[in-house]
Enzyme design. Structure first.
Site, PDB file in Angstrom:
ATOM      1  N   ARG A 275       0.865  -1.185   0.000  1.00 50.31           N
ATOM      2  CA  ARG A 275       0.000   0.000   0.000  1.00 50.31           C
ATOM      3  C   ARG A 275       0.896   1.228   0.000  1.00 50.31           C
ATOM      4  O   ARG A 275       1.732   1.379   0.906  1.00 50.31           O
ATOM      5  CB  ARG A 275      -0.871   0.042   1.268  1.00 50.31           C
ATOM      6  CG  ARG A 275      -1.729  -1.208   1.510  1.00 50.31           C
ATOM      7  CD  ARG A 275      -3.035  -1.148   0.762  1.00 50.31           C
ATOM      8  NE  ARG A 275      -3.745  -2.413   0.813  1.00 50.31           N
ATOM      9  CZ  ARG A 275      -4.861  -2.617   1.499  1.00 50.31           C
ATOM     10  NH1 ARG A 275      -5.389  -1.650   2.226  1.00 50.31           N
ATOM     11  NH2 ARG A 275      -5.461  -3.792   1.463  1.00 50.31           N
TER      12      ARG A 275
ATOM     13  N   GLU B 138       1.121   4.144   1.160  1.00 51.34           N
ATOM     14  CA  GLU B 138       0.603   5.079   2.155  1.00 51.34           C
ATOM     15  C   GLU B 138       1.525   6.291   2.198  1.00 51.34           C
ATOM     16  O   GLU B 138       2.695   6.162   2.496  1.00 51.34           O
ATOM     17  CB  GLU B 138       0.562   4.437   3.550  1.00 51.34           C
ATOM     18  CG  GLU B 138      -0.127   3.082   3.625  1.00 51.34           C
ATOM     19  CD  GLU B 138      -1.643   3.180   3.623  1.00 51.34           C
ATOM     20  OE1 GLU B 138      -2.162   4.312   3.599  1.00 51.34           O
ATOM     21  OE2 GLU B 138      -2.299   2.121   3.613  1.00 51.34           O
TER      22      GLU B 138
ATOM     23  N   ARG C 185       0.542   2.927  12.687  1.00 54.65           N
ATOM     24  CA  ARG C 185      -0.265   1.752  12.349  1.00 54.65           C
ATOM     25  C   ARG C 185      -0.171   1.341  10.886  1.00 54.65           C
ATOM     26  O   ARG C 185      -0.758   0.359  10.484  1.00 54.65           O
ATOM     27  CB  ARG C 185      -1.759   1.979  12.628  1.00 54.65           C
ATOM     28  CG  ARG C 185      -2.106   2.785  13.792  1.00 54.65           C
ATOM     29  CD  ARG C 185      -3.586   3.069  13.861  1.00 54.65           C
ATOM     30  NE  ARG C 185      -4.065   3.919  12.774  1.00 54.65           N
ATOM     31  CZ  ARG C 185      -3.742   5.190  12.600  1.00 54.65           C
ATOM     32  NH1 ARG C 185      -2.892   5.776  13.415  1.00 54.65           N
ATOM     33  NH2 ARG C 185      -4.230   5.881  11.604  1.00 54.65           N
ATOM     34  N   HIS C 186       0.513   2.153  10.085  1.00 60.06           N
ATOM     35  CA  HIS C 186       0.566   1.861   8.647  1.00 60.06           C
ATOM     36  C   HIS C 186       1.955   1.447   8.188  1.00 60.06           C
ATOM     37  O   HIS C 186       2.936   2.088   8.528  1.00 60.06           O
ATOM     38  CB  HIS C 186       0.138   3.091   7.841  1.00 60.06           C
ATOM     39  CG  HIS C 186      -1.331   3.355   7.924  1.00 60.06           C
ATOM     40  ND1 HIS C 186      -1.872   4.207   8.852  1.00 60.06           N
ATOM     41  CD2 HIS C 186      -2.367   2.857   7.208  1.00 60.06           C
ATOM     42  CE1 HIS C 186      -3.195   4.238   8.696  1.00 60.06           C
ATOM     43  NE2 HIS C 186      -3.521   3.424   7.714  1.00 60.06           N
TER      44      HIS C 186
ATOM     45  N   GLU D 141      -8.887  -1.138  14.075  1.00 63.82           N
ATOM     46  CA  GLU D 141      -9.348  -2.082  13.058  1.00 63.82           C
ATOM     47  C   GLU D 141      -8.227  -3.055  12.728  1.00 63.82           C
ATOM     48  O   GLU D 141      -7.153  -2.639  12.312  1.00 63.82           O
ATOM     49  CB  GLU D 141      -9.736  -1.297  11.788  1.00 63.82           C
ATOM     50  CG  GLU D 141     -10.112  -2.198  10.637  1.00 63.82           C
ATOM     51  CD  GLU D 141      -9.831  -1.565   9.282  1.00 63.82           C
ATOM     52  OE1 GLU D 141     -10.147  -0.395   9.090  1.00 63.82           O
ATOM     53  OE2 GLU D 141      -9.282  -2.284   8.424  1.00 63.82           O
TER      54      GLU D 141
ATOM     55  N   SER E 258     -10.863  -6.368   7.875  1.00 63.80           N
ATOM     56  CA  SER E 258     -12.033  -5.971   7.089  1.00 63.80           C
ATOM     57  C   SER E 258     -12.542  -7.211   6.394  1.00 63.80           C
ATOM     58  O   SER E 258     -11.741  -8.070   6.004  1.00 63.80           O
ATOM     59  CB  SER E 258     -11.646  -4.992   5.981  1.00 63.80           C
ATOM     60  OG  SER E 258     -11.604  -3.710   6.489  1.00 63.80           O
TER      61      SER E 258
ATOM     62  N   ARG F 118      -0.427  -5.486  12.381  1.00 63.87           N
ATOM     63  CA  ARG F 118      -1.284  -4.658  13.223  1.00 63.87           C
ATOM     64  C   ARG F 118      -1.870  -5.482  14.365  1.00 63.87           C
ATOM     65  O   ARG F 118      -1.985  -5.023  15.494  1.00 63.87           O
ATOM     66  CB  ARG F 118      -2.417  -4.097  12.376  1.00 63.87           C
ATOM     67  CG  ARG F 118      -2.584  -2.632  12.652  1.00 63.87           C
ATOM     68  CD  ARG F 118      -3.813  -2.164  12.006  1.00 63.87           C
ATOM     69  NE  ARG F 118      -3.475  -1.186  10.992  1.00 63.87           N
ATOM     70  CZ  ARG F 118      -4.399  -0.513  10.344  1.00 63.87           C
ATOM     71  NH1 ARG F 118      -5.670  -0.737  10.584  1.00 63.87           N
ATOM     72  NH2 ARG F 118      -4.045   0.370   9.457  1.00 63.87           N
TER      73      ARG F 118
HETATM   74  P1  AMO Z   1      -8.367  -3.661   4.105  1.00 65.03           P
HETATM   75  O1  AMO Z   1      -7.833  -2.752   3.079  1.00 65.03           O
HETATM   76  O2  AMO Z   1      -9.250  -3.067   5.155  1.00 65.03           O
HETATM   77  O3  AMO Z   1      -9.209  -4.841   3.462  1.00 65.03           O
HETATM   78  O4  AMO Z   1      -7.163  -4.382   4.842  1.00 65.03           O
HETATM   79  C1  AMO Z   1      -7.379  -5.455   5.720  1.00 65.03           C
HETATM   80  C2  AMO Z   1      -6.528  -5.321   6.983  1.00 65.03           C
HETATM   81  O5  AMO Z   1      -5.169  -5.130   6.656  1.00 65.03           O
HETATM   82  C3  AMO Z   1      -4.545  -4.273   7.587  1.00 65.03           C
HETATM   83  N1  AMO Z   1      -3.966  -3.115   6.898  1.00 65.03           N
HETATM   84  C4  AMO Z   1      -2.746  -2.610   7.138  1.00 65.03           C
HETATM   85  N2  AMO Z   1      -1.791  -2.982   8.007  1.00 65.03           N
HETATM   86  C5  AMO Z   1      -0.639  -2.278   8.004  1.00 65.03           C
HETATM   87  N3  AMO Z   1      -0.395  -1.247   7.179  1.00 65.03           N
HETATM   88  C6  AMO Z   1      -1.321  -0.834   6.287  1.00 65.03           C
HETATM   89  N4  AMO Z   1      -1.053   0.166   5.453  1.00 65.03           N
HETATM   90  C7  AMO Z   1      -2.564  -1.532   6.238  1.00 65.03           C
HETATM   91  N5  AMO Z   1      -3.690  -1.409   5.490  1.00 65.03           N
HETATM   92  C8  AMO Z   1      -4.530  -2.380   5.906  1.00 65.03           C
HETATM   93  C9  AMO Z   1      -5.591  -3.895   8.595  1.00 65.03           C
HETATM   94  C10 AMO Z   1      -6.873  -4.107   7.830  1.00 65.03           C
HETATM   95  O6  AMO Z   1      -7.963  -4.382   8.677  1.00 65.03           O
HETATM   96  N6  AMO Z   1      -9.576  -7.100   0.624  1.00 65.03           N
HETATM   97  C11 AMO Z   1      -9.937  -6.548   1.934  1.00 65.03           C
HETATM   98  C12 AMO Z   1     -10.162  -7.644   2.932  1.00 65.03           C
HETATM   99  C13 AMO Z   1     -11.375  -8.500   2.646  1.00 65.03           C
HETATM  100  O7  AMO Z   1     -12.478  -7.932   2.540  1.00 65.03           O
HETATM  101  O8  AMO Z   1     -11.220  -9.738   2.586  1.00 65.03           O
HETATM  102  C14 AMO Z   1      -8.831  -5.617   2.412  1.00 65.03           C
HETATM  103  O9  AMO Z   1      -7.698  -5.686   1.978  1.00 65.03           O
HETATM  104  O10 AMO Z   1      -5.486  -4.799   9.681  1.00 65.03           O
END
Ligand code: AMO
Length: 423
Positions: free
Chosen positions: A203, A205, A211-212, A346, A349, A397
Site C-alpha cells: 500500500r 501510504e 499503524r501503517h 481495526e 475488514s 497490526r
Molecule cells: P483492508 O484494506 O481493510 O481490506 O485491509 C485489511 C486489513 O489489513 C490491515 N492493513 C494494514 N496494516 C498495516 N499497514 C497498512 N497500510 C494496512 N492497510 C490495511 C488492517 C486491515 O484491517 N480485501 C480486503 C479484505 C477483505 O475484505 O477480505 C482488504 O484488503 O489490519
C-alpha cells in the site's frame, strides 16, 4: 557432546553441558567474569574465570561447563564455564548495546540497525509470536477444509480502489504491486470453495503513522456457499481462538517477556451495526464520518470494554460509500461488509461479496471503475459463483495490538515505510 539449549538448563542441573550461541553481554569483575549466552530459546548466565578471554559481544561462541543453581541468575541456574571458544568473531562493537537498548534507544536507531537490533530478546519476541499466530491461522483453516493458495503479486488493476497503488513498468505495460489478493481469492472460491493465503501486500501510504506499513503480511480467507456475512464472522471467531491458543502454547515465553496484557481468546464477539456505532459515538460526543476514523474506533473500543467487557467488536453493515466495489450491497444503502476492532483498532475488514455478474459490473461502474480493466476477474462470474465472503487480518497490526507495541514497525522484521527501503 550434544548441544544443550538455554531452555533445557534447569533439567541439566549438576551436569556437564555444551552450549552454542551468541555472546549477549559480558562483564569483568576482576577475579571473575560474568557473561550471558543467547540462543534461539533464551539466555544462560555463564561464570568464567579471569583467564578466559571473551570476544566482542554478538560473537558466536561454544561453551562447555557445569550447570549449578544460583537463585540470582536468569532462570535460577548458571553454567560454570570450563572452556569458551569463538566460532565466529564479531569484528566491531554493535551500534547499540543489544541487551540494554532494545526498547529505550531511539526507534530510528533501532530500525536503522535492525539487522542486529532484532537479535535483542524483546525485539525478536513479536516476530516469534506472529509466527505462532500464523501457524494457528493455517492450522484452523486446514482443519476446516480450506486450501492454501498463492496468487500473483504483480497485477494489472488495484482491488481496493484509492490511490495507494505502487506502479511499475512491466515491459510495455503498466503493472501494480498487489494491494490485496482480493480478486484472486474470490476467483479461487470457484475452484476450491474455501481458500486462504498468507502473503505480503503493498500500500503506497503517503503518511507515516504508527499503524501503517507500505508492505505488510495479509492473512486472507475466502469461503463459498455462505448464507450471509454472519457465517464469515462465525468463522473468524473460531479462527482467532485457535490463533491465540497457538501463540500461548508455542510463544508463551515471548508473550511473557513483552509483558503486555495478552487477551484471552474471544468466545463470542459482540456485533453492532455501523448505524448503532454512530449513535453510540454521538452520545459519547465523538465526531464521526461515514467511515469510522481512528478517534471513533478508539472511543468505541473504550465504550464496549466498559459495557460488555470485550476487547473485540464486529462493526457490521457499513454504508456503501465507504466499502469497495465487490461488497454485497443491502437495499437500504448499507452493505454486508464488516470490520473487526480489537482494543479500539481495526485489525480486519471483510464481508459478503457480490457473486452475480450484472451486479458486479454495475457496482464497478458506480464506483467509477472501467469494467474492461477487470476482465480476467469479471469473466469468472459468468460461470456460476456461489454466495461467498471472507476477510483479511493485517498480521503486523494484530501483533502490535496484542503485544501493546508502540509502533506497527516493531511487528515486522524489515518494515517498509515512507522513508525506509533499507535494511
Ligand atoms: P483492508 O484494506 O481493510 O481490506 O485491509 C485489511 C486489513 O489489513 C490491515 N492493513 C494494514 N496494516 C498495516 N499497514 C497498512 N497500510 C494496512 N492497510 C490495511 C488492517 C486491515 O484491517 N480485501 C480486503 C479484505 C477483505 O475484505 O477480505 C482488504 O484488503 O489490519
Amino acid at each position: 557432546m550434544q548441544r544443550t539449549l538455554a531452555n533445557q538448563i534447569s533439567e541439566n542441573a549438576g551436569k556437564q553441558v555444551m552450549l552454542l550461541g551468541f555472546l549477549h553481554w559480558k562483564r569483568d569483575l576482576g577475579g571473575v567474569q560474568f557473561a550471558l549466552l543467547r540462543d534461539r530459546t533464551g539466555i544462560v548466565q555463564l561464570v568464567l574465570t579471569k583467564g578466559q578471554k571473551l570476544p566482542l559481544a554478538e560473537s558466536c561462541i561454544q561453551v562447555t561447563g557445569r550447570v549449578v543453581q544460583n537463585a540470582k541468575a536468569p532462570g535460577g541456574f548458571e553454567v560454570l564455564a570450563e572452556s569458551a571458544e569463538v566460532i565466529s568473531q564479531a569484528l566491531e562493537p554493535t551500534p547499540v548495546e543489544i541487551p540494554k537498548e532494545e526498547w529505550r534507544a531511539n526507534p530510528e536507531t533501532l530500525l536503522e540497525y535492525r539487522y542486529v537490533t532484532l537479535r535483542g530478546e524483546k525485539a525478536r519476541a513479536p516476530l516469534k509470536v506472529q509466527a505462532a499466530l500464523v501457524r494457528g491461522f493455517r492450522k484452523h483453516l486446514e482443519a476446516g477444509g480450506f486450501t492454501e493458495i498463492y496468487t500473483p503479486k504483480l497485477v494489472s488493476a488495484g482491488a481496493e480502489g484509492g490511490s495507494n497503488l505502487f506502479a511499475l513498468d512491466y515491459f510495455e505495460q503498466r503493472a501494480y504491486l498487489a494491494q490485496s489478493p482480493q480478486l484472486y481469492k474470490q476467483i479461487m472460491v470457484g475452484v476450491f470453495e474455501r481458500v486462504y493465503e498468507v502473503a505480503p501486500v503493498w500500500r503506497a501510504e503517503e503518511h507515516s503513522t504508527s499503524r501503517h506499513l507500505n508492505e505488510y503480511l495479509s492473512l486472507d480467507v475466502e469461503m463459498g456457499f455462505i448464507q450471509d456475512e454472519d457465517d464469515v464472522m462465525d468463522l473468524e471467531e473460531g479462527l482467532l481462538q485457535t490463533m491465540l491458543e497457538e501463540a500461548h502454547m508455542s510463544a508463551g515465553a515471548e508473550i511473557k517477556l513483552v509483558g503486555h496484557d495478552f487477551p484471552t481468546p474471544p468466545k463470542e464477539i459482540p456485533r453492532i451495526t455501523h448505524a448503532e456505532a454512530r449513535k453510540i459515538l454521538k452520545q459519547l460526543g465523538t465526531g464521526v464520518g461515514q467511515d469510522l476514523n481512528d478517534e471513533a474506533e478508539r472511543a468505541l473500543g473504550g465504550y464496549l470494554k466498559e459495557k460488555y467487557n470485550s476487547d473485540w467488536v464486529f462493526v457490521t453493515k457499513y454504508p456503501q460509500g465507504v466499502r469497495p466495489f465487490y461488497t454485497h450491497p443491502e437495499p437500504d444503502g448499507t452493505t454486508r461488509g464488516f470490520d473487526l476492532l480489537f482494543r479500539g483498532l481495526e485489525i480486519t475488514s471483510g464481508g459478503q461479496r457480490i457473486h452475480k455478474y450484472d451486479e458486479l459490473v454495475e457496482s464497478l461502474k458506480r464506483k467509477g471503475n472501467d469494467p474492461a480493466q477487470f476482465g480476467g476477474y469479471l469473466e469468472v462470474f459468468k460461470y456460476g459463483m456461489p454466495p461467498h465472503g471472507g476477510f483479511a487480518i493485517g498480521a503486523e497490526r494484530f501483533t502490535q495490538k496484542l503485544l501493546g507495541l508502540p509502533n506497527v514497525r516493531y511487528a515486522r522484521a524489515f518494515p517498509r515505510d515512507r522513508h525506509r527501503l533499507t535494511p
